[in-house]
Write a protein that holds these residues in place. Structure first.
Motif, mmCIF file in Angstrom:
data_model
loop_
_atom_site.group_PDB
_atom_site.id
_atom_site.type_symbol
_atom_site.label_atom_id
_atom_site.label_comp_id
_atom_site.label_asym_id
_atom_site.label_seq_id
_atom_site.Cartn_x
_atom_site.Cartn_y
_atom_site.Cartn_z
ATOM 1 N N TRP A 118 0.854 -1.182 0.000
ATOM 2 C CA TRP A 118 0.000 0.000 0.000
ATOM 3 C C TRP A 118 0.897 1.242 0.000
ATOM 4 N N MET A 130 -9.527 5.181 -2.980
ATOM 5 C CA MET A 130 -8.600 4.329 -3.715
ATOM 6 C C MET A 130 -8.387 4.858 -5.127
ATOM 7 N N LEU A 147 -6.905 3.317 -8.605
ATOM 8 C CA LEU A 147 -6.562 1.984 -9.108
ATOM 9 C C LEU A 147 -6.558 1.950 -10.626
ATOM 10 N N ARG A 154 -5.285 -4.465 -8.365
ATOM 11 C CA ARG A 154 -6.627 -3.931 -8.071
ATOM 12 C C ARG A 154 -7.493 -5.005 -7.428
ATOM 13 N N ALA A 183 -6.277 -5.665 -3.847
ATOM 14 C CA ALA A 183 -6.570 -4.569 -2.927
ATOM 15 C C ALA A 183 -8.032 -4.592 -2.489
ATOM 16 N N THR A 211 -3.042 3.712 -3.184
ATOM 17 C CA THR A 211 -2.994 2.702 -4.227
ATOM 18 C C THR A 211 -2.066 1.568 -3.813
ATOM 19 N N VAL A 212 -1.856 0.622 -4.729
ATOM 20 C CA VAL A 212 -0.976 -0.529 -4.491
ATOM 21 C C VAL A 212 0.059 -0.584 -5.602
ATOM 22 N N LEU A 214 -1.205 -7.695 2.041
ATOM 23 C CA LEU A 214 -1.425 -8.045 0.636
ATOM 24 C C LEU A 214 -0.545 -9.231 0.244
#
Length: 288
Positions: free
Chosen positions: A167, A183, A185, A193, A196, A230-231, A253
């Motif tokens: 993250w 978020m 994405l 996505r 997450a 976001t990731v 995650l």
């Protein structure tokens, strides 16, 4: 044969089995029989005097000694292939089409493609960045090779490295405390996505989709302004972003694997250039 030398063919068999954890899939990749690959690995184990794999019915596991030796084996093969490439680059001609995810395509591949262009001056290299889940469907028709992200434990393709999904938020904003969590994405086909949203749902954390773009650069720009979380891959943390520690306000995650997929109809010239690219990627993953 002297025990002080290591046959590159034995090393290739070992690396293939280490990456696929399957003698059958390794044999397909190397275009050999399963028995031949198994024999080569046993010869290497005898020469080294250690067990590189634990074998059982339908299962292959790499040993601790095998994990350590994998680093050296890749280094040896890298030097071998680089020497061959330097001597034969004038003979390599043609076109290579590569598909890759955006972060690798903008932050890692340009350096390697410049090196390939220098070593193979008569090879035309074309690269397209985007969602690799879609690219894999075009492997062989539109692409000679695709560098794609998979969930940890995948068996398709050749393992390049492992990546941790993390993250991220703006360095100067605590966006992760906002509820519902905003978020930013990518499109629905993006693996991060899916991870997450699944992790947030399982943790019971409320969220809203504040921004969607197929461009990772655009997503990161929004996050950098403190507008969303976001990731990204742990190794790809950009300036102005910070890693949000999971477990406090956000759930953990999964990990991912970066794997290279080759077309089954590669020309000899394309195969040599792709081999060089793979070895350079391994070298970067090893920090060399």
């Amino acid at each position: 044969m002297s025990t002080s030398t290591l046959d590159p063919e034995l090393l290739r068999a070992f690396v293939a089995v280490a990456e696929h954890l399957s003698f059958t899939r390794s044999a397909e990749r190397l275009n050999r029989t399963q028995a031949a690959v198994s024999l080569q690995v046993r010869r290497l184990e005898e020469r080294l005097g250690v067990a590189l794999f634990r074998r059982s019915t339908g299962r292959v596991e790499i040993t601790a000694a095998g994990e350590d030796f994998l680093i050296d084996a890749r280094r040896i093969l890298t030097l071998n292939e680089q020497a061959i490439a330097r001597l034969s680059n004038q003979k390599v001609i043609g076109r290579i089409r590569i598909g890759v995810m955006e972060d690798y395509g903008t932050k890692i591949l340009p350096r390697l493609l410049a090196d390939m262009a220098e070593r193979f001056p008569f090879v035309q290299i074309e690269m397209e960045i985007g969602l690799t889940a879609r690219f894999l469907k075009r492997l062989g028709s539109s692409f000679d090779a695709v560098i794609a992200m998979h969930p940890e434990g995948a068996t398709e393709g050749e393992l390049i490295c492992r990546e941790k999904a993390v993250w991220v938020a703006a360095a100067d904003y605590t966006v992760e405390d906002i509820n519902p969590l905003p978020m930013a994405l990518s499109n629905p086909d993006c693996l991060f996505r899916a991870w997450a949203l699944e992790a947030l749902s399982e943790a019971g954390r409320l969220w809203r989709l504040a921004y969607v773009s197929s461009s990772l650069a655009a997503v990161e720009a929004i996050v950098r302004q403190g507008l969303a979380v976001t990731v990204v891959k742990g190794s790809m943390l950009s300036h102005g972003l910070r890693n949000v520690d999971p477990g406090q306000c956000l759930p953990p995650l999964p990990s991912a694997e970066i794997r290279l997929h080759r077309s089954k109809t590669l020309s000899p010239s394309a195969a040599l250039a792709i081999n060089h690219l793979v070895l350079r990627l391994h070298s970067m993953a090893l920090g060399s």
